[in-house]
Motif scaffolding. Structure first.
Motif, PDB file in Angstrom:
ATOM      1  N   PHE A 515      38.925  40.407  49.679  1.00 17.86           N
ATOM      2  CA  PHE A 515      39.624  41.233  50.651  1.00 17.86           C
ATOM      3  C   PHE A 515      38.661  42.257  51.224  1.00 17.86           C
ATOM      4  O   PHE A 515      37.789  42.756  50.525  1.00 17.86           O
ATOM      5  CB  PHE A 515      40.819  41.961  50.019  1.00 17.86           C
ATOM      6  CG  PHE A 515      41.524  42.854  51.004  1.00 17.86           C
ATOM      7  CD1 PHE A 515      42.338  42.305  51.982  1.00 17.86           C
ATOM      8  CD2 PHE A 515      41.338  44.226  50.974  1.00 17.86           C
ATOM      9  CE1 PHE A 515      42.953  43.117  52.919  1.00 17.86           C
ATOM     10  CE2 PHE A 515      41.952  45.045  51.895  1.00 17.86           C
ATOM     11  CZ  PHE A 515      42.770  44.489  52.873  1.00 17.86           C
ATOM     12  N   GLY A 516      38.873  42.584  52.529  1.00 15.11           N
ATOM     13  CA  GLY A 516      38.010  43.549  53.196  1.00 15.11           C
ATOM     14  C   GLY A 516      36.761  42.892  53.728  1.00 15.11           C
ATOM     15  O   GLY A 516      36.466  41.726  53.444  1.00 15.11           O
ATOM     16  N   LYS A 531      46.003  44.584  52.509  1.00 15.43           N
ATOM     17  CA  LYS A 531      45.583  45.238  51.273  1.00 15.43           C
ATOM     18  C   LYS A 531      46.662  45.127  50.214  1.00 15.43           C
ATOM     19  O   LYS A 531      46.375  44.894  49.027  1.00 15.43           O
ATOM     20  CB  LYS A 531      45.260  46.706  51.561  1.00 15.43           C
ATOM     21  CG  LYS A 531      44.794  47.512  50.365  1.00 15.43           C
ATOM     22  CD  LYS A 531      44.430  48.924  50.790  1.00 15.43           C
ATOM     23  CE  LYS A 531      43.955  49.757  49.610  1.00 15.43           C
ATOM     24  NZ  LYS A 531      43.576  51.134  50.036  1.00 15.43           N
ATOM     25  N   TRP A 535      46.202  43.322  46.562  1.00 16.76           N
ATOM     26  CA  TRP A 535      46.393  44.016  45.291  1.00 16.76           C
ATOM     27  C   TRP A 535      47.487  43.365  44.454  1.00 16.76           C
ATOM     28  O   TRP A 535      47.357  43.237  43.235  1.00 16.76           O
ATOM     29  CB  TRP A 535      46.685  45.495  45.504  1.00 16.76           C
ATOM     30  CG  TRP A 535      47.075  46.145  44.203  1.00 16.76           C
ATOM     31  CD1 TRP A 535      48.259  46.706  43.881  1.00 16.76           C
ATOM     32  CD2 TRP A 535      46.258  46.224  43.025  1.00 16.76           C
ATOM     33  NE1 TRP A 535      48.253  47.139  42.571  1.00 16.76           N
ATOM     34  CE2 TRP A 535      47.029  46.858  42.026  1.00 16.76           C
ATOM     35  CE3 TRP A 535      44.957  45.825  42.722  1.00 16.76           C
ATOM     36  CZ2 TRP A 535      46.535  47.095  40.750  1.00 16.76           C
ATOM     37  CZ3 TRP A 535      44.465  46.051  41.452  1.00 16.76           C
ATOM     38  CH2 TRP A 535      45.250  46.683  40.474  1.00 16.76           C
ATOM     39  N   LYS A 577      38.159  49.658  46.827  1.00 17.83           N
ATOM     40  CA  LYS A 577      39.044  49.070  47.834  1.00 17.83           C
ATOM     41  C   LYS A 577      40.506  49.406  47.555  1.00 17.83           C
ATOM     42  O   LYS A 577      41.322  49.439  48.472  1.00 17.83           O
ATOM     43  CB  LYS A 577      38.900  47.546  47.845  1.00 17.83           C
ATOM     44  CG  LYS A 577      37.566  46.996  48.256  1.00 17.83           C
ATOM     45  CD  LYS A 577      37.649  45.473  48.234  1.00 17.83           C
ATOM     46  CE  LYS A 577      36.337  44.799  48.522  1.00 17.83           C
ATOM     47  NZ  LYS A 577      36.447  43.323  48.464  1.00 17.83           N
ATOM     48  N   PHE A 578      40.817  49.609  46.276  1.00 14.80           N
ATOM     49  CA  PHE A 578      42.190  49.812  45.864  1.00 14.80           C
ATOM     50  C   PHE A 578      42.288  51.113  45.071  1.00 14.80           C
ATOM     51  O   PHE A 578      41.283  51.679  44.642  1.00 14.80           O
ATOM     52  CB  PHE A 578      42.669  48.628  45.006  1.00 14.80           C
ATOM     53  CG  PHE A 578      42.430  47.294  45.633  1.00 14.80           C
ATOM     54  CD1 PHE A 578      43.266  46.824  46.632  1.00 14.80           C
ATOM     55  CD2 PHE A 578      41.353  46.506  45.250  1.00 14.80           C
ATOM     56  CE1 PHE A 578      43.038  45.588  47.230  1.00 14.80           C
ATOM     57  CE2 PHE A 578      41.112  45.269  45.841  1.00 14.80           C
ATOM     58  CZ  PHE A 578      41.963  44.815  46.835  1.00 14.80           C
TER      59      PHE A 578
END
Length: 597
Positions: A515-516, A531, A535, A577-578
């Protein structure tokens, strides 16, 4: 360009010591700007480049491979020559020159005198300067030859000339620190500290160099400034090694041994001193050690006799702009994220970590799975390289209490026919037995992921991206232990002729959710578009593994995005990222020991 001026080495800040586990009072840093020269025709030896003092065409920042941005504008190629000049004005008996890692074949000269060489791109070596050291200017020259031969342990370095799948930019040359120590003629050449939780003792085995008359070696053990014991032994020219036994019990009302664990990473301090018959000092080292026991019993992993559920994260060991040559600040930042997210350890994947990284894990309380980088062909040369490299890997990690597992091969890389091939199975077992002979205090995984032969743990790699499908594959115990439960690999857990013998089961690779970053960055499964979706997939996969009764721990893939891979919990700049809190909340579902509010 002008020939680089010789630099007077300075005693460096111990906070940046390249070997924090065992420090002498002074050390000298050779990191920084070196001259570099490419040798595409391999003529440097014939033309005696190690003797010339004419200016070279480029400079490089050491340590950092020329393939990466932070190395600067430097020469590149498979044969490189490095040169660094320094002034030496101290009156000493011996100077030890330490190379933490040079990829892959190194030859070293000081003032035109060859000191020696080393083969293997991931492990450290030390060369005494001897009589080559001069009072005044000294020229240190290193010739490095690297190849992408698949007989050579490469780890995650691509051998195809460009990146592909999960293989990255190659690393050439000096990629870990270079430094020096001044010592007397007689000094401690190596040391092995072995904890025994059953007796509450540390056994400190040391070997001395340059012993010409009887000398006394003593060790003083303290804990948080409190003296515990001092013991010693006499050594002589015909017996240059011996073992000192140190009782670790503290003399207090709370009479106990303080153990090392992720929850309480207690460390003891040790002063090792070498003196002559008149008590004149010859050598002194400041060390630390952890009282830690790791074993398997009844399908469980026990740390200090208590069931230990491992929640690890896979760390590829690549850093922005520097490849494998992370700075101390980069390493510390990453490991603090690991700790803050709630993981209790790292699997250092397909590269051998810097000693500073290992020391940070010792002090932070993160267990480490150390791993031998893979070769990619089965041959006599590859076998010899792997055996040599694994032996040196064990030597490097031995004194670090955080290291609890050695992984010797990964996913049958370099042994593609191991399921049926007796010779390939024998290589895995040879690596296993060699490691056990050198270190009985840690667990050993022969071939991580599938097709196990000799191993202390049954480890499975499963990149199923749907938590429901993954759960269904792990519901039948017979298939989970004896079959091929991974829906992505479909490989058998055990090689032909081998079977489960009660080893604890861990999912040592799973997840890999991308992701990203760019849309074409590589990961496992269909790429989530938000996102929140990313997650939720990560969290549901972790919960599925946590809730599988037979599983004794896991390693999530992976810590950070690397080059073409976008499946990290940290991005390419190593930023989360999270939510850190969200990750910690999921991991806290499985805590070791009591949880006090």
């Amino acid at each position: 360009m002008m020939l680089q001026e010789a630099i007077v080495p300075q005693v460096s800040d111990t906070a940046e010591h390249p070997r924090p586990q065992a420090r002498r009072g002074s050390w000298y840093d050779l990191q920084g700007e070196w001259e570099i020269r490419e040798d595409p025709e391999d003529k440097g030896r014939k033309e005696k480049w190690h003797e010339t003092r004419n200016a070279w065409e480029a400079t490089i920042h050491v340590p950092c491979a020329p393939e990466f941005d932070d190395a600067g504008e430097v020469a590149s190629g498979k044969i490189l020559w490095y040169r660094r000049s320094f002034e030496w004005k101290e009156e000493i008996k011996e100077l030890l020159i330490h190379f933490e890692a040079v990829d892959a074949e190194a030859d070293v000269w000081l003032n035109g005198v060859r000191l020696g060489g080393h083969s293997g791109g991931f492990t450290p070596f030390t060369l005494p300067a001897g009589e080559a050291l001069q009072h005044g200017r000294n020229d240190l020259v290193v010739r490095v030859e690297d190849t992408t031969s698949v007989d050579q342990p490469l780890g995650k370095q691509s051998w195809k000339g460009k990146n592909f799948l999960c293989w990255y930019t190659p690393t050439t040359g000096i990629w870990q620190p270079v430094w020096m120590e001044a010592v007397q003629t007689t000094y401690a050449a190596d040391w092995h500290i072995t904890p025994d939780i059953n007796t509450g003792r540390f056994s400190l085995h040391t070997t001395l160099a340059g012993v010409t008359e009887p000398v006394y070696v003593e060790a003083e053990l303290t804990f948080q400034g409190e003296w515990i014991t001092t013991a010693g032994i006499w050594l002589r020219p015909d017996k240059t090694e011996g073992t000192i036994e140190l009782e670790a019990d503290t003399d207090s009302a709370d009479f106990r041994v303080y153990t090392w664990s992720p929850e309480a990473p207690h460390l003891y301090d040790i002063e090792l001193r070498v003196v002559d018959a008149d008590r004149r000092p010859l050598d002194e080292l400041t060390m630390y050690a952890g009282m830690r026991d790791i074993r398997v019993e009844n399908g469980r992993v026990l740390l200090n006799r208590e069931t230990f559920y491992q929640q690890l994260i896979l760390d590829q060991g690549y850093y922005p702009g520097r490849g494998m040559s992370g700075t101390a600040e980069q390493m510390e930042k990453d490991l603090h994220y690991v700790k803050e997210m709630g993981f209790n350890g790292v699997r250092r994947h397909q590269t051998i970590a810097d000693r500073r990284y290992l020391s940070m894990c010792d002090r932070l309380g993160l267990v480490v799975w150390a791993e031998m980088p893979s070769a990619y062909r089965f041959s006599r040369k590859a076998a010899a390289n792997l055996l040599d490299g694994a032996r040196e890997m064990v030597e490097k990690h031995y004194n670090h209490p955080s290291v609890i597992v050695y992984t010797l091969m990964n996913e049958s890389w370099g042994i593609p026919e191991v399921y049926e091939n007796g010779a390939q199975q024998a290589l895995v077992n040879a690596l296993y037995y060699q490691t056990k002979a050198l270190d009985t205090t840690r667990l050993v995984v022969g071939n991580d992921g599938w097709e196990h032969t000799l191993t202390d743990l049954l480890t499975i790699h499963d990149y199923t991206s749907d938590a429901g499908r993954m759960k269904a594959g792990y519901e039948i115990e017979e298939e989970l232990l004896h079959g091929a439960p991974s829906l992505t690999s479909r490989r058998q857990n055990y090689a032909s002729g081998w079977k489960h013998r009660g080893e604890p089961l861990l999912i040592s690779e799973f997840g890999g959710v991308a992701f990203g970053g760019a849309e074409d960055e590589w990961g496992y499964g269909i790429r989530p578009q938000t996102k929140e979706a990313a997650w939720e997939r990560i969290a549901s996969l972790i919960r599925t593994v946590q809730d599988t009764p037979l599983v004794q721990g896991f390693c999530y893939t992976q810590l950070a995005d690397v080059e073409q891979e976008g499946n990290g919990l940290l991005d390419h700049d190593h930023q989360p990222k999270f939510s850190i809190e969200a990750v910690r909340s999921v991991l806290n579902r499985r805590k070791n020991g009591f949880v006090f509010d």
